[in-house]
Design a protein around this motif. Structure first.
Motif, short mmCIF file in Angstrom:
data_model
loop_
_atom_site.label_atom_id
_atom_site.label_comp_id
_atom_site.label_asym_id
_atom_site.label_seq_id
_atom_site.Cartn_x
_atom_site.Cartn_y
_atom_site.Cartn_z
N HIS A 41 50.05 37.22 38.19
CA HIS A 41 50.18 38.39 39.00
C HIS A 41 50.98 39.28 38.37
O HIS A 41 51.19 41.07 39.41
CB HIS A 41 50.93 37.32 40.32
N GLY A 42 51.71 39.40 37.35
CA GLY A 42 52.62 41.07 37.58
C GLY A 42 54.10 40.92 37.51
O GLY A 42 54.18 41.90 38.09
N THR A 68 47.89 43.42 42.63
CA THR A 68 47.42 43.17 40.95
C THR A 68 46.58 44.30 40.15
O THR A 68 47.47 45.21 39.58
CB THR A 68 47.18 42.23 40.61
N VAL A 101 52.35 45.51 42.67
CA VAL A 101 52.13 44.25 43.04
C VAL A 101 54.65 43.94 42.42
O VAL A 101 55.23 43.62 43.47
CB VAL A 101 52.87 43.37 41.92
#
Length: 430
Positions: A306-307, A358, A363
């Motif tokens: 998801h970063g 995302t 995020v």
């Protein structure tokens, strides 16, 4: 933010979480409303049927900003309310309740004061203990009547045999002949109601253990026999009222009483725990259903999938332990509401919201501190959020928390249970 009965804020935005949330591995438990007449509000003339305890508590929060802690531990809710209804006409509410202010750092017009009535007040504690004692006496009296009764008459749940005399004859028959054991007869109270509840499930073609519904009685019978489901579901707390052990101690269920007995037995045994391994904690991702056994694995998953890098945010924002707690609870709540916390765009599903976070690179776009660094986010969005118990800390934060991080976060989870009703609305205010 005030909300109406449907969970919609008065400003028109459907944004409130009116029920305590829990991850799938442990379902939340609700309060058991008391039987009797309509329950009057402690502060106004409105009344609610005893079967609508949740509606009553919602009314207190929304109309009067009053929270009653640990309602499920009150032995007689109606008597409890009647007592405090009288006392609150004699003295101001602030003489009895702790005051909690939400959005304390926000604009004055968005600040709200909530009143917490709990057993930290000696008068409330004594009242709860007296109600518990009275309830226990009533239950033991009822149990003794049932133990002495010789006019019991009932057909077996699983065959056509009919039993008259004492209830133990039927219960022992079902245990011996049908392997259906609900416990010793002397541990059961309100036996007729218990059997009626079980019969109603069977008449509805529902398995007593897994509680699945089947198309006909033959299929249900085969299922319960082959799967060995001739037992009740211990996680269904509708059955708690039929076991005397649940009435013994104030604020303790049979599981807690039993665990105490287990600890006492363990004290007399060998202290060598070298071969013992704890059941691994399952930490759930902030954005999806992925679970991991360690914090390192869940951090790696969130970063790769998801970063999101919580450790990086902690360093950049200089987050102390309790600020990490509030940020995690804020993100949990925004994702649950299918909303991007970076731009506040609302989506139809959680998957769409996470996809947007995302793709739009939002995020790591945490909003202004004033949006999430608020008292209501001390309390978990999910009551069993193991992620909170693994958050890292610094020495200065440990001094502030007064304990190790895991202990402090466990205390946060416990306090969330104490303020369960408060979390239904204020944690969703912004």
């Amino acid at each position: 933010m005030a909300v109406n009965a449907e969970g919609r804020s008065l400003s028109g935005v459907q944004d409130s979480i009116l029920e305590p949330l829990s991850f799938p591995e442990r379902a939340g438990r609700g309060a058991s409303p008391e039987q009797g007449g309509a329950v009057p509000c402690v502060l106004c003339s409105e009344s609610h049927p005893p079967s609508q305890t949740e509606s009553y508590l919602r009314h207190l929060v929304q109309q009067h900003k009053l929270v009653i802690a640990d309602v499920k531990l009150i032995a007689d809710f109606s008597r409890y309310i009647l007592y405090w209804r009288k006392r609150l006409t004699e003295q101001p509410i602030t003489d009895f309740c702790s005051v909690i202010q939400t959005n304390s750092e926000g604009p004055v017009e968005k600040q709200e004061r909530y009143f917490l009535l709990c057993d930290a007040l000696p008068e409330d504690r004594i009242l709860r203990e007296q109600l518990q004692q009275k309830r226990l006496e009533e239950v033991l009296e009822q149990q003794q009547q049932e133990r002495d009764e010789q006019n019991f008459q009932r057909t077996c749940l699983f065959c056509t045999d009919e039993f008259t005399g004492n209830r133990s004859l039927l219960l022992n028959h079902m245990a011996k002949e049908h392997s259906f054991n609900v416990g010793l007869p002397d541990n059961i109270v309100y036996c007729s109601d218990f059997l009626n509840a079980l019969q109603a499930k069977l008449d509805g073609l529902q398995c007593l253990y897994c509680e699945r519904t089947f198309r006909d009685k033959v299929t249900l019978k085969d299922h319960m026999r082959k799967k060995q489901h001739r037992r009740i579901n211990a996680k269904n707390h509708e059955y708690d009222r039929f076991y005397v052990i649940n009435y013994l101690e104030l604020g303790k269920t049979w599981e807690e009483v039993q665990s105490e007995d287990d600890r006492e037995m363990a004290e007399d045994q060998d202290d060598d725990w070298s071969d013992w391994q704890a059941h691994p904690v399952r930490v759930v991702c902030l954005f999806c259903e992925h679970q991991s056994e360690t914090m390192d694995k869940i951090y790696a998953h969130m970063q790769e999938s998801h970063g999101f890098d919580l450790q990086k945010l902690k360093a950049e924002l200089d987050l102390r332990f309790y600020q990490q707690v509030k940020l995690v609870n804020y993100i949990r709540r925004e994702v649950h509401q299918c909303r991007c916390y970076g731009c506040q765009e609302k989506f139809d599903s959680k998957g769409e919201a996470v996809g947007h976070l995302t793709e739009a690179l939002h995020v790591m776009k945490v909003p202004e501190r004033s949006s999430w660094d608020q008292p209501q986010y001390y309390f978990p969005t999910y009551e069993n959020d193991a992620l909170l118990c693994g958050l890292s800390d610094s020495e200065s934060d440990s001094e502030e928390a007064g304990s190790r991080p895991a202990e402090a976060s466990a205390r946060v989870l416990r306090d969330a249970s104490v303020l369960r009703q408060l979390l239904r609305d204020p944690r969703a205010s912004s």
